[in-house]
Design a protein around this motif. Sequence first.
Motif, short mmCIF file in Angstrom:
data_model
loop_
_atom_site.label_atom_id
_atom_site.label_comp_id
_atom_site.label_asym_id
_atom_site.label_seq_id
_atom_site.Cartn_x
_atom_site.Cartn_y
_atom_site.Cartn_z
N ARG A 180 0.81 -1.22 0.00
CA ARG A 180 0.00 0.00 0.00
C ARG A 180 0.84 1.27 0.00
O ARG A 180 0.32 2.37 0.24
N ALA A 181 2.13 1.14 -0.23
CA ALA A 181 3.02 2.31 -0.18
C ALA A 181 2.60 3.38 -1.20
O ALA A 181 2.57 4.57 -0.90
N ALA A 182 2.23 2.92 -2.40
CA ALA A 182 1.83 3.88 -3.44
C ALA A 182 0.53 4.58 -3.04
O ALA A 182 0.35 5.78 -3.30
N ASP A 183 -0.38 3.82 -2.40
CA ASP A 183 -1.65 4.44 -1.96
C ASP A 183 -1.38 5.52 -0.92
O ASP A 183 -2.01 6.58 -0.93
N LEU A 184 -0.44 5.24 -0.01
CA LEU A 184 -0.11 6.23 1.02
C LEU A 184 0.48 7.48 0.37
O LEU A 184 0.08 8.60 0.68
N LEU A 185 1.41 7.28 -0.55
CA LEU A 185 2.06 8.43 -1.20
C LEU A 185 1.05 9.27 -1.98
O LEU A 185 1.16 10.49 -2.04
N ALA A 186 0.08 8.59 -2.57
CA ALA A 186 -0.90 9.30 -3.39
C ALA A 186 -1.74 10.27 -2.56
O ALA A 186 -2.34 11.20 -3.09
N LYS A 187 -1.76 10.07 -1.23
CA LYS A 187 -2.50 11.01 -0.38
C LYS A 187 -1.79 12.35 -0.26
O LYS A 187 -2.41 13.35 0.07
N GLY A 188 -0.46 12.35 -0.51
CA GLY A 188 0.28 13.57 -0.25
C GLY A 188 0.88 14.24 -1.47
O GLY A 188 1.21 15.42 -1.44
N THR A 189 1.03 13.48 -2.55
CA THR A 189 1.67 14.07 -3.72
C THR A 189 0.81 13.82 -4.96
O THR A 189 0.08 12.84 -5.03
N ALA A 190 0.92 14.73 -5.94
CA ALA A 190 0.13 14.59 -7.16
C ALA A 190 0.93 13.92 -8.27
O ALA A 190 0.45 13.79 -9.38
N VAL A 191 2.16 13.50 -7.99
CA VAL A 191 2.93 12.78 -9.01
C VAL A 191 2.21 11.49 -9.35
O VAL A 191 1.76 10.77 -8.46
N ASN A 192 2.07 11.21 -10.66
CA ASN A 192 1.41 9.99 -11.09
C ASN A 192 2.37 8.82 -10.89
O ASN A 192 3.27 8.59 -11.69
N LEU A 193 2.16 8.08 -9.79
CA LEU A 193 3.11 7.03 -9.42
C LEU A 193 3.07 5.87 -10.40
O LEU A 193 4.05 5.15 -10.56
N ALA A 194 1.94 5.70 -11.11
CA ALA A 194 1.85 4.63 -12.09
C ALA A 194 2.82 4.87 -13.25
O ALA A 194 3.25 3.93 -13.91
N LEU A 195 3.16 6.14 -13.49
CA LEU A 195 4.05 6.47 -14.60
C LEU A 195 5.49 6.66 -14.14
O LEU A 195 6.36 6.97 -14.95
N LEU A 196 5.74 6.52 -12.82
CA LEU A 196 7.11 6.69 -12.31
C LEU A 196 7.83 5.35 -12.39
O LEU A 196 7.49 4.42 -11.67
N PRO A 197 8.81 5.22 -13.28
CA PRO A 197 9.45 3.90 -13.47
C PRO A 197 10.41 3.59 -12.32
O PRO A 197 10.80 4.49 -11.57
#
Lengths: 87, 178
Positions: free
Chosen positions: B108-125
């Motif tokens: 769930r690390a990406a879910d947690l980060l998505a709460k604080g940043t608008a960077v699209n983590l799905a596109l971050l390689p």
Amino acid sequence: MASLIPCPHCGPRPKEEFTVRGAALPRPAPNAPVAEWQAHVYLRENPRGDYAEHWHHSGGCRRWLVVNRNTATHAVHSVTDAAGERP
Amino acid sequence: MPDTVLIARPALASAATGHFGAPGTGVTLAALPEDRLWQALARPGTDPAPMLAYGAGRCPLRSIGPGQWLIVGVGTGTLAEAQAALAPTFALSDQTHGRMRVSLSGPRAADLLAKGTAVNLALLPEGGAAQTLFGHIGITLARTGPEAFELAVLRGFALSLWDELILLGREYGIEARA
């Protein structure tokens, strides 16, 4: 105000990451009359419609950008690096 | 004798540790060793490959803007030696004392980060990095694995970021290790 700014270096980012400096205006000649410099420094149009502004991506790449946006519809037409406009 | 004695102390020495929130561990938060961290500047468009030798790990070189990088790692050699080898193309400055890193991993690390940043983590390689805000705190976010991230933060904000990550991670169950 537009919520997502497509930074040419970082991709779409929320406006909270940016600092707005104000209108991007052509600079008067160094020896232009005082009245012209006074207008350049202090007088602004505050238009309803298309507007070009300098935005600093202070929370990201820390580059100065020129954001062309519409103050009425919040549409962002283009975002370019301000350095690209230098001669 | 100087009047003030500076004491080296880990930035997260007083950080809260243990398990927080929901049962299970959706996210693991860990402080990373305060090893070498340099910042490099060059003309925009410069190939950063020569700096790779000075970094280490899954994401040794983190792009934080045109012509700007963070070099992280445990390599050998001094800053002066590296600066001499890389001049005049790159200018280096030591940020080891100024920033520190924490790792965030788990399903769930990406879910947690998505709460604080608008960077699209799905596109971050993997191996990719982004300079962004987490809430109001500036971070350099790097992806070190499919479910693993590293956050580099200014030292003075490290404890605030730590507490915020725990608070936001409670719903997933978060394990914090200093």
